[in-house]
Structure formats: C-alpha cells, structure tokens
Motif scaffolding. Sequence first.
Motif, PDB file in Angstrom:
ATOM      1  N   LEU A   1     -11.067   2.795   6.180  1.00  0.00           N
ATOM      2  CA  LEU A   1     -10.033   3.322   5.298  1.00  0.00           C
ATOM      3  C   LEU A   1      -8.803   2.425   5.280  1.00  0.00           C
ATOM      4  O   LEU A   1      -8.164   2.242   4.231  1.00  0.00           O
ATOM      5  CB  LEU A   1      -9.647   4.741   5.736  1.00  0.00           C
ATOM      6  N   ARG A   2      -8.472   1.831   6.426  1.00  0.00           N
ATOM      7  CA  ARG A   2      -7.336   0.919   6.511  1.00  0.00           C
ATOM      8  C   ARG A   2      -7.583  -0.318   5.636  1.00  0.00           C
ATOM      9  O   ARG A   2      -6.683  -0.791   4.923  1.00  0.00           O
ATOM     10  CB  ARG A   2      -7.127   0.519   7.971  1.00  0.00           C
ATOM     11  N   THR A   3      -8.797  -0.835   5.683  1.00  0.00           N
ATOM     12  CA  THR A   3      -9.152  -1.996   4.874  1.00  0.00           C
ATOM     13  C   THR A   3      -9.066  -1.673   3.391  1.00  0.00           C
ATOM     14  O   THR A   3      -8.538  -2.468   2.596  1.00  0.00           O
ATOM     15  CB  THR A   3     -10.562  -2.490   5.235  1.00  0.00           C
TER      16      THR A   3
ATOM     17  N   THR B   1      -5.950  -7.775   4.134  1.00  0.00           N
ATOM     18  CA  THR B   1      -6.172  -7.927   5.573  1.00  0.00           C
ATOM     19  C   THR B   1      -7.649  -8.027   5.879  1.00  0.00           C
ATOM     20  O   THR B   1      -8.502  -7.547   5.129  1.00  0.00           O
ATOM     21  CB  THR B   1      -5.581  -6.743   6.353  1.00  0.00           C
ATOM     22  N   LEU B   2      -7.913  -8.654   7.006  1.00  0.00           N
ATOM     23  CA  LEU B   2      -9.269  -8.836   7.517  1.00  0.00           C
ATOM     24  C   LEU B   2      -9.247  -8.458   8.986  1.00  0.00           C
ATOM     25  O   LEU B   2      -8.345  -8.870   9.719  1.00  0.00           O
ATOM     26  CB  LEU B   2      -9.686 -10.304   7.362  1.00  0.00           C
ATOM     27  N   GLU B   3     -10.214  -7.670   9.421  1.00  0.00           N
ATOM     28  CA  GLU B   3     -10.251  -7.268  10.826  1.00  0.00           C
ATOM     29  C   GLU B   3     -11.405  -7.960  11.548  1.00  0.00           C
ATOM     30  O   GLU B   3     -12.134  -8.756  10.965  1.00  0.00           O
ATOM     31  CB  GLU B   3     -10.314  -5.746  10.929  1.00  0.00           C
ATOM     32  N   LEU B   4     -11.552  -7.686  12.831  1.00  0.00           N
ATOM     33  CA  LEU B   4     -12.494  -8.415  13.669  1.00  0.00           C
ATOM     34  C   LEU B   4     -13.920  -8.331  13.143  1.00  0.00           C
ATOM     35  O   LEU B   4     -14.358  -7.285  12.652  1.00  0.00           O
ATOM     36  CB  LEU B   4     -12.446  -7.878  15.106  1.00  0.00           C
ATOM     37  N   GLN B   5     -14.633  -9.425  13.260  1.00  0.00           N
ATOM     38  CA  GLN B   5     -16.029  -9.464  12.845  1.00  0.00           C
ATOM     39  C   GLN B   5     -16.812  -8.341  13.517  1.00  0.00           C
ATOM     40  O   GLN B   5     -16.672  -8.094  14.715  1.00  0.00           O
ATOM     41  CB  GLN B   5     -16.657 -10.807  13.225  1.00  0.00           C
ATOM     42  N   SER B   6     -17.642  -7.664  12.718  1.00  0.00           N
ATOM     43  CA  SER B   6     -18.401  -6.543  13.259  1.00  0.00           C
ATOM     44  C   SER B   6     -19.548  -6.192  12.323  1.00  0.00           C
ATOM     45  O   SER B   6     -19.435  -6.342  11.100  1.00  0.00           O
ATOM     46  CB  SER B   6     -17.490  -5.313  13.425  1.00  0.00           C
ATOM     47  N   ARG B   7     -20.638  -5.713  12.892  1.00  0.00           N
ATOM     48  CA  ARG B   7     -21.664  -5.076  12.089  1.00  0.00           C
ATOM     49  C   ARG B   7     -21.153  -3.719  11.623  1.00  0.00           C
ATOM     50  O   ARG B   7     -20.196  -3.178  12.187  1.00  0.00           O
ATOM     51  CB  ARG B   7     -22.954  -4.913  12.907  1.00  0.00           C
ATOM     52  N   VAL B   8     -21.803  -3.152  10.613  1.00  0.00           N
ATOM     53  CA  VAL B   8     -21.326  -1.903  10.028  1.00  0.00           C
ATOM     54  C   VAL B   8     -21.238  -0.783  11.060  1.00  0.00           C
ATOM     55  O   VAL B   8     -20.276  -0.005  11.082  1.00  0.00           O
ATOM     56  CB  VAL B   8     -22.210  -1.486   8.837  1.00  0.00           C
TER      57      VAL B   8
ATOM     58  N   GLY C   1       0.800  -1.214   0.000  1.00  0.00           N
ATOM     59  CA  GLY C   1       0.000   0.000   0.000  1.00  0.00           C
ATOM     60  C   GLY C   1       0.834   1.264   0.000  1.00  0.00           C
ATOM     61  O   GLY C   1       0.292   2.369   0.042  1.00  0.00           O
ATOM     62  N   ASP C   2       2.149   1.114  -0.071  1.00  0.00           N
ATOM     63  CA  ASP C   2       3.074   2.247  -0.072  1.00  0.00           C
ATOM     64  C   ASP C   2       3.774   2.302  -1.438  1.00  0.00           C
ATOM     65  O   ASP C   2       4.528   1.399  -1.795  1.00  0.00           O
ATOM     66  CB  ASP C   2       4.098   2.069   1.049  1.00  0.00           C
ATOM     67  N   GLU C   3       3.533   3.354  -2.187  1.00  0.00           N
ATOM     68  CA  GLU C   3       4.023   3.419  -3.561  1.00  0.00           C
ATOM     69  C   GLU C   3       5.542   3.332  -3.651  1.00  0.00           C
ATOM     70  O   GLU C   3       6.084   2.637  -4.519  1.00  0.00           O
ATOM     71  CB  GLU C   3       3.536   4.697  -4.229  1.00  0.00           C
ATOM     72  N   ALA C   4       6.253   4.014  -2.769  1.00  0.00           N
ATOM     73  CA  ALA C   4       7.714   3.990  -2.820  1.00  0.00           C
ATOM     74  C   ALA C   4       8.242   2.577  -2.582  1.00  0.00           C
ATOM     75  O   ALA C   4       9.184   2.135  -3.260  1.00  0.00           O
ATOM     76  CB  ALA C   4       8.294   4.959  -1.795  1.00  0.00           C
ATOM     77  N   GLN C   5       7.648   1.863  -1.628  1.00  0.00           N
ATOM     78  CA  GLN C   5       8.087   0.498  -1.347  1.00  0.00           C
ATOM     79  C   GLN C   5       7.772  -0.435  -2.516  1.00  0.00           C
ATOM     80  O   GLN C   5       8.560  -1.337  -2.831  1.00  0.00           O
ATOM     81  CB  GLN C   5       7.423  -0.014  -0.066  1.00  0.00           C
ATOM     82  N   VAL C   6       6.640  -0.242  -3.163  1.00  0.00           N
ATOM     83  CA  VAL C   6       6.281  -1.072  -4.315  1.00  0.00           C
ATOM     84  C   VAL C   6       7.257  -0.836  -5.460  1.00  0.00           C
ATOM     85  O   VAL C   6       7.736  -1.789  -6.092  1.00  0.00           O
ATOM     86  CB  VAL C   6       4.830  -0.781  -4.764  1.00  0.00           C
TER      87      VAL C   6
ATOM     88  N   ALA D   1     -15.689  -7.149   2.364  1.00  0.00           N
ATOM     89  CA  ALA D   1     -16.426  -7.512   1.156  1.00  0.00           C
ATOM     90  C   ALA D   1     -16.477  -6.342   0.183  1.00  0.00           C
ATOM     91  O   ALA D   1     -16.353  -6.525  -1.036  1.00  0.00           O
ATOM     92  CB  ALA D   1     -17.831  -7.971   1.522  1.00  0.00           C
ATOM     93  N   SER D   2     -16.664  -5.135   0.715  1.00  0.00           N
ATOM     94  CA  SER D   2     -16.704  -3.952  -0.138  1.00  0.00           C
ATOM     95  C   SER D   2     -15.372  -3.745  -0.856  1.00  0.00           C
ATOM     96  O   SER D   2     -15.333  -3.390  -2.039  1.00  0.00           O
ATOM     97  CB  SER D   2     -17.033  -2.716   0.692  1.00  0.00           C
ATOM     98  N   SER D   3     -14.283  -3.963  -0.143  1.00  0.00           N
ATOM     99  CA  SER D   3     -12.966  -3.805  -0.767  1.00  0.00           C
ATOM    100  C   SER D   3     -12.769  -4.827  -1.879  1.00  0.00           C
ATOM    101  O   SER D   3     -12.156  -4.529  -2.911  1.00  0.00           O
ATOM    102  CB  SER D   3     -11.859  -3.924   0.284  1.00  0.00           C
ATOM    103  N   LYS D   4     -13.295  -6.015  -1.691  1.00  0.00           N
ATOM    104  CA  LYS D   4     -13.149  -7.047  -2.716  1.00  0.00           C
ATOM    105  C   LYS D   4     -14.083  -6.802  -3.895  1.00  0.00           C
ATOM    106  O   LYS D   4     -13.771  -7.166  -5.036  1.00  0.00           O
ATOM    107  CB  LYS D   4     -13.386  -8.427  -2.099  1.00  0.00           C
ATOM    108  N   GLY D   5     -15.222  -6.160  -3.638  1.00  0.00           N
ATOM    109  CA  GLY D   5     -16.064  -5.739  -4.746  1.00  0.00           C
ATOM    110  C   GLY D   5     -15.340  -4.751  -5.641  1.00  0.00           C
ATOM    111  O   GLY D   5     -15.466  -4.773  -6.872  1.00  0.00           O
TER     112      GLY D   5
END
Length: 252
Positions: free
Chosen positions: A110-112, A94-101, A66-71, A162-166
């Motif tokens: 934003l991190r996701t 990455t996947l974070e803890l299960q949660s409702r919206v 996610g860091d352009e310089a490193q890529v 799921a939104s990020s994968k969409g």
Amino acid sequence: MMAFEGKIILITGASRGIGAATALLAASRGYHVCVNYVKNEVAANAIVKKIEDIGGKAFAYQADVGDEAQVKEMFRQIDIKLGPVTALVNNAGTLELQSRVEGISNERFLRTLKNNILGTFLCSKEAIARMSTRNGGNGGNIVNVSSIGAKTGSPGEYVDYASSKGAIDSFTVGLSKEVAPEGIRVNAVRPGFIYTDIHESGGEAGRIDRIKSTIPMLRGGNPEEVASAILWLLSDEASYTTGTFIDIAGGR
C-alpha cells in the motif's frame, strides 16, 4: 520572486537522479523550475543553485506528493512565485528492498502504491486545472516517469514497484485521451537500468553493474539520457504525440 510569463515546470522528486537531471536540462531550455523534494533539502537547494548558476530561475519546495493538502499548497506557491505550470513531470517514486511477493507486507504494498501512483494522480489534477482550455488555460504537457518494470514485471525483486508503474501506464493512456481536446498532451517514459541511487533503496547499489551483461546495449543508462527524452516529449517537436511511451532501457 515575481510571477513569470513563460515556460513553467514542476518536477516532482527533483532533488536526485532522473528528476535532478531533468530539472537542470529544463532550465537550460528556458523553463522556470519548481524543484519538488520530500526529504533532502540540501540536495534540492543544490539543484536550484546549479540552475541559478547557468542563469535560470528555480525554487525548491518540500511536499509529499501523496498528500492532497500538500500538493494543493505546492501548486498555490508555484502560482504565486512563477505562475501557473505549463509542464509537469511526475517523477517522484519509491523503491523498497528486493523481495519475492510472499515477502512483501500489505503495508509495504500500500505504501508503494501511495508513493508511486497517488502523487501522479494528485499533481496531474492540479496541473490540469491550470492548463486545460476548458478551464481557461492555454494547454500544457505532462510526462509521467514509469519504468520498464511495467513491462518486465520485475520478478523476484520488485513486483510491487512494477505493479505501481503498470498503473501509471494505464493512467497515462486514459488521461491523454481525456484531455487531448483541451490542449494537454500526456506521455510517459519507461526508464530501466539507470545509474541512480534508487538502487541503494532496493538494497543493491551495484545492481546495474551486476546485470548489464544481460542488457542488449551491454551498459546501464545515465539520468541525462532519460531527461533528454522527457524534454523532447515536452517540446514542440513532439506536438502531435500524446498517450505514448519511450522505453529507455538499453533494448530490454
């Protein structure tokens, strides 16, 4: 390590799970492999060792995709050590803890998005710069690792993921049409309910066993099953396939 003229692949997030299985299978099929990782150097080096043990060539490289310089620096190092990539598997995520919206913070959302979308975008840009016949390249292949969650929405658990994968699905379709005349095929796999440690990140290591009775095939999948689909999409057997998806989710 001298540059190698042949099949050269970068697999992001390749120290574990689907990425690791894909790295090992790619090496067995004659690819020289860059094993990207962000944290677990020991695990990444273990994959490199397994590849070397079967007579393959690989090196591990730490970079936050996610860091352009490193890529950019990672691709520069691949150019030096192996040669320009001919295949890219955008697997890191990455996947974070299960949660409702309503329980998901703006920061987490934003991190996701950054972790799961931006890395695919940045790595694809660098790969295309090397692969495209428009840029003097010889063509190549990109496979994006989406998720069956892009279709199911993952309600009550991972709507942000799921939104990020969409978004990855839309990116796959658009990019495939853009670069098809330039000798580059872009496809994706949508895994779901695979036995990997990503479920620990979601707070439920045993999630697959809990829900497998709701999967038509009545079992979870293995990383190697996803890796096989990825390698097929990268192969000449899929030479007339671009902008398409393989769902690997036991029928869900």
